[in-house]
Design a protein around this motif. Structure first.
Motif, PDB file in Angstrom:
ATOM      1  N   ARG A  81      -2.451  14.953  -5.704  1.00 66.17           N
ATOM      2  CA  ARG A  81      -2.578  14.003  -4.826  1.00 66.17           C
ATOM      3  C   ARG A  81      -3.547  13.132  -5.263  1.00 66.17           C
ATOM      4  O   ARG A  81      -3.399  11.994  -5.095  1.00 66.17           O
ATOM      5  N   ASN A  82      -4.435  13.509  -6.011  1.00 70.83           N
ATOM      6  CA  ASN A  82      -5.793  12.887  -6.449  1.00 70.83           C
ATOM      7  C   ASN A  82      -5.195  12.221  -7.663  1.00 70.83           C
ATOM      8  O   ASN A  82      -5.576  10.953  -7.683  1.00 70.83           O
ATOM      9  N   GLU A  83      -4.290  12.589  -8.191  1.00 69.61           N
ATOM     10  CA  GLU A  83      -3.749  12.023  -9.448  1.00 69.61           C
ATOM     11  C   GLU A  83      -2.869  10.840  -9.107  1.00 69.61           C
ATOM     12  O   GLU A  83      -3.051   9.726  -9.470  1.00 69.61           O
TER      13      GLU A  83
ATOM     14  N   VAL B   5       0.720  -1.249   0.069  1.00 68.98           N
ATOM     15  CA  VAL B   5       0.070   0.057  -0.024  1.00 68.98           C
ATOM     16  C   VAL B   5       0.962   1.164   0.104  1.00 68.98           C
ATOM     17  O   VAL B   5       2.026   1.185   0.713  1.00 68.98           O
ATOM     18  N   THR B   6       0.327   2.535  -0.674  1.00 74.29           N
ATOM     19  CA  THR B   6       1.146   3.675  -0.550  1.00 74.29           C
ATOM     20  C   THR B   6       0.296   4.259   0.378  1.00 74.29           C
ATOM     21  O   THR B   6      -0.929   4.705   0.341  1.00 74.29           O
TER      22      THR B   6
ATOM     23  N   GLU C 180      -5.305   8.117  -7.884  1.00 67.48           N
ATOM     24  CA  GLU C 180      -5.603   7.340  -9.272  1.00 67.48           C
ATOM     25  C   GLU C 180      -4.893   6.347  -9.650  1.00 67.48           C
ATOM     26  O   GLU C 180      -5.481   5.319 -10.366  1.00 67.48           O
ATOM     27  N   MET C 181      -3.742   6.659  -9.890  1.00 76.21           N
ATOM     28  CA  MET C 181      -2.593   5.913 -10.412  1.00 76.21           C
ATOM     29  C   MET C 181      -2.127   4.916  -9.713  1.00 76.21           C
ATOM     30  O   MET C 181      -1.520   3.870 -10.087  1.00 76.21           O
ATOM     31  N   THR C 182      -2.648   4.592  -8.414  1.00 76.09           N
ATOM     32  CA  THR C 182      -2.166   3.706  -7.422  1.00 76.09           C
ATOM     33  C   THR C 182      -3.003   2.803  -7.046  1.00 76.09           C
ATOM     34  O   THR C 182      -4.209   3.052  -6.679  1.00 76.09           O
ATOM     35  N   GLN C 183      -2.862   1.527  -7.142  1.00 83.43           N
ATOM     36  CA  GLN C 183      -3.813   0.474  -6.865  1.00 83.43           C
ATOM     37  C   GLN C 183      -4.172   0.503  -5.283  1.00 83.43           C
ATOM     38  O   GLN C 183      -5.386   0.493  -5.064  1.00 83.43           O
TER      39      GLN C 183
ATOM     40  N   VAL D 275       7.475   6.197  -7.568  1.00 86.97           N
ATOM     41  CA  VAL D 275       8.370   5.255  -6.761  1.00 86.97           C
ATOM     42  C   VAL D 275       7.586   4.417  -5.771  1.00 86.97           C
ATOM     43  O   VAL D 275       7.660   3.139  -5.619  1.00 86.97           O
ATOM     44  N   ALA D 276       6.536   5.247  -4.957  1.00 82.56           N
ATOM     45  CA  ALA D 276       5.896   4.746  -3.879  1.00 82.56           C
ATOM     46  C   ALA D 276       4.873   3.710  -4.658  1.00 82.56           C
ATOM     47  O   ALA D 276       4.752   2.416  -3.969  1.00 82.56           O
ATOM     48  N   ASN D 277       4.412   4.016  -5.930  1.00 81.96           N
ATOM     49  CA  ASN D 277       3.389   2.749  -6.514  1.00 81.96           C
ATOM     50  C   ASN D 277       4.054   1.597  -6.812  1.00 81.96           C
ATOM     51  O   ASN D 277       3.733   0.523  -6.727  1.00 81.96           O
TER      52      ASN D 277
END
Length: 185
Positions: free
Chosen positions: A92-94, A6-7, A97-100, A69-71
């Motif tokens: 932050r919302n972007e 998780v990020t 959205e890109m992070t599972q 990197v976090a993703n």
């Protein structure tokens, strides 16, 4: 035993307590044998984003790099902890959205409290005009609208804030619940 990566995105004003809480959460997760990596905003800026200014465009680039990197880490089973001001809601919302798997932690402290904690004297420099585009002084901080966790560091102890974050990680099954867990802070 960790279930998935998780990020864990800590956001808030300079001096709000992001890094302090993030490091304490990191310590607790390591005590639980989770795979954890900490991406502190100042360290990333020095090593991954050297040369960027504090303009809105460069801040967005920096946050995107941290998010990328976090993703990568989180999709490979790591709890990727970020502690960066990340002042703009849209970026932050972007990243969300890109992070599972993404969990936003808003480290909320009043500006006056953050200024009183400022050991580097950055707020004073910003108020005197020596530092431009300083978040909370002459550049905005856009509070998260729906963070998974809000830590009120002017009212809560570090242990209380860490407990809230750990409880949400357990609730979302990012980490296993620990029977009679004691906070290792």
């Amino acid at each position: 035993m960790q279930h998935q990566g998780v990020t864990l995105w800590f956001t808030g004003l300079s001096g709000s307590g992001k890094t302090t809480i993030a490091k304490a959460v990191e310590h607790e997760l390591k005590a639980r044998h989770c795979k954890v990596e900490m991406l502190d905003g100042d360290i990333v800026r020095t090593n991954l984003s050297k040369g960027l200014t504090f303009s809105k465009q460069d801040r967005d680039i920096n946050v995107r790099r941290i998010g990328f990197v976090a993703n990568l880490l989180s999709r490979n089973g790591v709890v990727a902890i970020t502690a960066a001001i990340s002042p703009y809601r849209a970026i932050r919302n972007e990243i969300r959205e890109m992070t599972q798997s993404f969990m936003e932690v808003y480290v909320n402290a009043p500006l006056e409290v953050c200024e009183s904690r400022d050991v580097k004297g950055l707020y004073a420099l910003a108020r005197s005009g020596e530092i431009k585009n300083f978040t909370g002084i002459d550049d905005p901080y856009e509070e998260p609208l729906n963070p998974e966790v809000i830590c009120y560091t002017a009212k809560e102890s570090i242990e209380e804030s860490v407990g809230k974050v750990i409880a949400e990680l357990e609730r979302y099954n990012y980490i296993s619940m620990r029977q009679l867990a004691t906070m290792a802070v």
